[in-house]
Design a protein around this motif. Structure first.
Motif, PDB file in Angstrom:
ATOM      1  N   ARG A 418       0.822  -1.209   0.000  1.00 48.16           N
ATOM      2  CA  ARG A 418       0.000   0.000   0.000  1.00 48.16           C
ATOM      3  C   ARG A 418       0.860   1.264   0.000  1.00 48.16           C
ATOM      4  NH1 ARG A 418      -4.989   2.014   1.619  1.00 48.16           N
ATOM      5  NH2 ARG A 418      -5.814  -0.076   1.936  1.00 48.16           N
ATOM      6  N   VAL A 419       0.471   2.217  -0.833  1.00 48.21           N
ATOM      7  CA  VAL A 419       1.118   3.530  -0.871  1.00 48.21           C
ATOM      8  C   VAL A 419       0.195   4.592  -0.281  1.00 48.21           C
ATOM      9  CG1 VAL A 419       2.012   5.340  -2.381  1.00 48.21           C
ATOM     10  CG2 VAL A 419       2.577   2.949  -2.840  1.00 48.21           C
ATOM     11  N   CYS A 420      -1.064   4.611  -0.734  1.00 47.02           N
ATOM     12  CA  CYS A 420      -2.029   5.563  -0.196  1.00 47.02           C
ATOM     13  C   CYS A 420      -2.539   5.056   1.151  1.00 47.02           C
ATOM     14  CB  CYS A 420      -3.205   5.742  -1.156  1.00 47.02           C
ATOM     15  SG  CYS A 420      -2.725   6.375  -2.781  1.00 47.02           S
ATOM     16  N   PRO A 421      -2.607   5.938   2.187  1.00 50.83           N
ATOM     17  CA  PRO A 421      -3.058   5.481   3.501  1.00 50.83           C
ATOM     18  C   PRO A 421      -4.505   5.031   3.487  1.00 50.83           C
ATOM     19  CG  PRO A 421      -2.915   7.863   3.442  1.00 50.83           C
ATOM     20  CD  PRO A 421      -2.306   7.365   2.155  1.00 50.83           C
ATOM     21  N   SER A 448      -4.468  14.195  28.692  1.00 45.93           N
ATOM     22  CA  SER A 448      -5.411  14.033  27.578  1.00 45.93           C
ATOM     23  C   SER A 448      -5.153  15.095  26.524  1.00 45.93           C
ATOM     24  CB  SER A 448      -6.860  14.116  28.077  1.00 45.93           C
ATOM     25  OG  SER A 448      -7.097  15.349  28.715  1.00 45.93           O
ATOM     26  N   GLN A 449      -5.356  14.737  25.279  1.00 42.99           N
ATOM     27  CA  GLN A 449      -5.193  15.635  24.141  1.00 42.99           C
ATOM     28  C   GLN A 449      -6.275  15.342  23.106  1.00 42.99           C
ATOM     29  OE1 GLN A 449      -2.332  13.777  25.092  1.00 42.99           O
ATOM     30  NE2 GLN A 449      -1.302  15.398  26.194  1.00 42.99           N
ATOM     31  N   ILE A 450      -6.633  16.367  22.343  1.00 40.47           N
ATOM     32  CA  ILE A 450      -7.529  16.206  21.204  1.00 40.47           C
ATOM     33  C   ILE A 450      -6.678  15.887  19.979  1.00 40.47           C
ATOM     34  CG2 ILE A 450      -9.199  17.310  19.679  1.00 40.47           C
ATOM     35  CD1 ILE A 450     -10.369  16.822  22.355  1.00 40.47           C
ATOM     36  N   VAL A 451      -6.975  14.784  19.296  1.00 36.87           N
ATOM     37  CA  VAL A 451      -6.275  14.436  18.065  1.00 36.87           C
ATOM     38  C   VAL A 451      -7.291  14.390  16.925  1.00 36.87           C
ATOM     39  CG1 VAL A 451      -4.506  13.115  19.291  1.00 36.87           C
ATOM     40  CG2 VAL A 451      -6.524  11.935  18.407  1.00 36.87           C
ATOM     41  N   GLN A 452      -6.775  14.497  15.706  1.00 38.10           N
ATOM     42  CA  GLN A 452      -7.626  14.467  14.517  1.00 38.10           C
ATOM     43  C   GLN A 452      -7.332  13.210  13.698  1.00 38.10           C
ATOM     44  OE1 GLN A 452      -9.961  16.833  13.986  1.00 38.10           O
ATOM     45  NE2 GLN A 452      -9.293  17.911  15.838  1.00 38.10           N
ATOM     46  N   ILE A 453      -8.374  12.557  13.207  1.00 37.60           N
ATOM     47  CA  ILE A 453      -8.219  11.435  12.285  1.00 37.60           C
ATOM     48  C   ILE A 453      -8.811  11.859  10.943  1.00 37.60           C
ATOM     49  CG2 ILE A 453      -8.852   9.062  11.738  1.00 37.60           C
ATOM     50  CD1 ILE A 453      -8.912   8.425  14.664  1.00 37.60           C
ATOM     51  N   TRP A 464       3.059  14.891  16.629  1.00 35.99           N
ATOM     52  CA  TRP A 464       2.322  13.629  16.646  1.00 35.99           C
ATOM     53  C   TRP A 464       2.308  13.053  15.237  1.00 35.99           C
ATOM     54  CZ3 TRP A 464      -1.149  11.549  20.601  1.00 35.99           C
ATOM     55  CH2 TRP A 464      -1.055  12.215  21.817  1.00 35.99           C
ATOM     56  N   LYS A 465       2.682  11.796  15.090  1.00 35.16           N
ATOM     57  CA  LYS A 465       2.640  11.124  13.799  1.00 35.16           C
ATOM     58  C   LYS A 465       2.000   9.750  14.014  1.00 35.16           C
ATOM     59  CE  LYS A 465       6.842  13.431  12.163  1.00 35.16           C
ATOM     60  NZ  LYS A 465       6.120  14.386  11.311  1.00 35.16           N
ATOM     61  N   GLY A 466       0.846   9.518  13.364  1.00 34.38           N
ATOM     62  CA  GLY A 466       0.158   8.259  13.595  1.00 34.38           C
ATOM     63  C   GLY A 466      -0.695   7.832  12.419  1.00 34.38           C
ATOM     64  N   THR A 467      -1.046   6.550  12.419  1.00 35.57           N
ATOM     65  CA  THR A 467      -1.876   5.991  11.356  1.00 35.57           C
ATOM     66  C   THR A 467      -2.898   5.028  11.960  1.00 35.57           C
ATOM     67  OG1 THR A 467      -0.310   4.169  10.975  1.00 35.57           O
ATOM     68  CG2 THR A 467      -0.050   6.155   9.620  1.00 35.57           C
ATOM     69  N   VAL A 468      -3.975   4.809  11.205  1.00 31.21           N
ATOM     70  CA  VAL A 468      -4.961   3.777  11.508  1.00 31.21           C
ATOM     71  C   VAL A 468      -5.008   2.844  10.314  1.00 31.21           C
ATOM     72  CG1 VAL A 468      -7.335   3.272  12.124  1.00 31.21           C
ATOM     73  CG2 VAL A 468      -6.308   5.417  12.868  1.00 31.21           C
ATOM     74  N   SER A 469      -4.781   1.549  10.531  1.00 28.92           N
ATOM     75  CA  SER A 469      -4.783   0.594   9.428  1.00 28.92           C
ATOM     76  C   SER A 469      -6.215   0.221   9.056  1.00 28.92           C
ATOM     77  CB  SER A 469      -4.008  -0.664   9.813  1.00 28.92           C
ATOM     78  OG  SER A 469      -4.758  -1.439  10.742  1.00 28.92           O
ATOM     79  N   GLU A 470      -6.358  -0.548   7.975  1.00 32.17           N
ATOM     80  CA  GLU A 470      -7.691  -0.977   7.543  1.00 32.17           C
ATOM     81  C   GLU A 470      -8.360  -1.855   8.589  1.00 32.17           C
ATOM     82  OE1 GLU A 470      -6.741  -2.680   3.671  1.00 32.17           O
ATOM     83  OE2 GLU A 470      -7.960  -1.098   2.769  1.00 32.17           O
TER      84      GLU A 470
END
Length: 520
Positions: A418-421, A448-453, A464-470
């Protein structure tokens, strides 16, 4: 000529960037509730969470700590101070126990006992420690203290001091401040504030409601806060502030209907204006690479096609129009105007059998790489082109160099995964509250912190650097500056539309614990 254009663009960019430079805002938020020797307060954790969320929406970089012991409180304050350099606005909010001794104000960590006057300097933190650093490093300072609660530790300390017990006062003492500082108390000096029956204390609830009212100066907002608190407490609690501000402090500018272009668009416009008349394909390929979804993509592609088209030395003369015979008996003829081809119409490759097979293969490969080209039907439409642009953006390749061709197909096949997240569907996109609960030597109990997905990517500022997989797997790296060097936390877990949870660890130490994620 190329150097001249490049130099012109750099000058335009620097001038634009200078005019658009964002104001640096840094906030320290502390909420102490679970006291080991004074019982638990009802609201400070909620107060700290809600104030931190509010400040983030107003553009503040927030350093936050909850249920901090003495070591954790000093460490958190030091991290805040280290981030203050060149700050335009610094803000400090505290919810929890506080007390005054001999006219000096102290904030109380959750592990304080304060059995004697000698314990003050070793178990509590003077407010002046934070204020002096703020006034030294920041131009404008705002301090909000919801720390005038009824404090059993103060009563114990007063009893231990015997005849000197009058040195321990109720609530907090009046605070003097330097130029450019505002100090706001939840109630007037020497009085005790109320916790309230709701999620927040009356003072904090009013702050969350009124801070950042569009176009409003902070002093006007605090009048609104005072009115709300008076109404909520039946006149028992009167918020008070001491200000030496020298100008208006507006936390959120008034939005007008006639807004100009955004900063990013201004920079893009400056870049386009510097290359639009160029005769070298590299300029337009560079534009398409930098702005794959830009305002001038269609024009740039047409310019590229025109520049790449072979030139002939002479044009064949146009066929002269045939004369129309004057035949009155003939039926009248109606001239039909052929519509001109739309200049921004999406170009499609010829639909020969071989080309359709090539396009189907390209669409299948783009789908394999997660770029969502849709059904592999052999038609190179808008969705296919958008998928190719997404591929170029996430692979770091120039979209202008990715013509529909067998070479492109071979290039896509060389990418093994996969290339595109992963987008994970629109159900996860939005704001989430991420709460970390320590289970090791962290110096704090809860943060606690507010994060964006957004489309499988988790963000919060630049650290902050993060991902959510399929499959819903969460992987996050949190970077922070501590003890003179950059350190990090690693967070791993799972998430679904109903929420998420997992574990975290400090990569350079022993701090560890669990985290939860809930939709906001």
């Amino acid at each position: 000529m190329r150097r001249v254009l490049l130099g012109l663009f750099v000058l335009i960019f620097l001038a634009t960037a200078k005019g658009l430079a964002a104001e640096k805002r840094v906030a320290l938020v502390i909420g102490n509730a679970t006291y080991e020797h004074a019982g638990e307060l009802a609201n400070p954790l909620n107060d700290a969470d809600d104030i931190a969320g509010k400040l983030e929406t107003l553009g503040f970089e927030v350093v936050k700590g909850t249920d901090l012991d003495f070591t954790g409180m000093r460490r958190t304050v030091r991290d805040f101070v280290n981030s203050l350099r060149d700050a335009d606005i610094a803000l400090f909010y505290y919810a929890g126990h506080g007390l005054q001794v001999r006219g000096r104000n102290y904030l109380v960590p959750v592990d304080a006992q304060l059995r004697s006057e000698n314990d003050i300097d070793f178990e509590a933190m003077p407010i002046s420690l934070v204020m002096s650093a703020m006034e030294r490093l920041s131009k404008t300072n705002l301090i909000f203290l919801d720390a005038c609660r009824n404090n059993p530790l103060a009563r114990n300390l007063a009893r231990s001091m015997g005849t000197r017990s009058t040195s321990v006062g109720n609530g907090l003492a009046r605070i003097g401040s330097g130029v450019g500082t505002l100090v706001s108390f939840s109630t007037q000096p020497g009085n005790v504030a109320l916790d309230g029956d709701g999620r927040n204390s009356p003072f904090t609830a009013a702050l969350v409601e009124h801070l950042g009212h569009p176009g409003e100066d902070i002093s006007q907002s605090l009048v609104r806060v005072r009115v709300d608190v008076l109404q909520a407490t039946g006149g028992q609690q009167i918020p008070w502030e001491n200000s030496s501000l020298t100008g208006k402090v507006i936390l959120k500018q008034q939005q007008t209907s006639a807004t100009g272009p955004t900063p990013d668009l201004q920079i893009e416009l400056a870049y386009w204006n510097s290359i639009k008349d160029a005769t070298d394909t590299e300029y337009f390929e560079s534009y398409l690479s930098q702005y794959p979804n830009g305002k001038f993509v269609a024009i740039a592609r047409l310019k590229l096609q025109d520049l790449k088209r072979p030139r002939t030395s002479a044009k064949e003369p146009a066929e002269p129009p045939k004369p129309v015979e004057n035949n009155p008996s003939a039926d009248p003829q109606v001239a039909v105007l052929q519509p001109q081809e739309e200049p921004n119409r999406e170009q499609q490759p010829p639909e020969t059998g071989n080309d359709k097979a090539l396009v189907r293969s390209l669409q299948a490969e783009l789908n394999r790489l997660g770029c969502k080209a849709g059904t592999a039907d052999g038609v190179w439409g808008r969705k296919s082109r958008q998928a190719l642009e997404n591929y170029a953006r996430h692979s770091g390749r120039s979209v202008a160099a990715l013509d529909v061709s067998p070479d492109l197909l071979e290039r896509l096949k060389r990418d093994p995964s996969r290339v595109c997240p992963a987008a994970n569907g629109p159900g996860l996109n939005g704001s989430w509250m991420l709460v970390r609960i320590s289970r090791g030597p962290c110096g704090w109990a809860r943060q606690s912190q507010i994060v964006q997905i957004r489309d499988g990517v988790i963000t919060r500022g630049t650290n902050w650097k993060g991902t959510v997989s399929e499959t819903g797997r969460v992987d996050i790296k949190l970077y922070f500056f501590h003890e003179g060097r950059t350190q990090s936390n690693t967070l791993t877990g799972t998430i679904g539309e109903d929420g998420g949870k997992g574990t975290f660890r400090h990569d350079q130490g022993n701090c560890r614990g669990n985290f939860t994620m809930t939709r906001q």
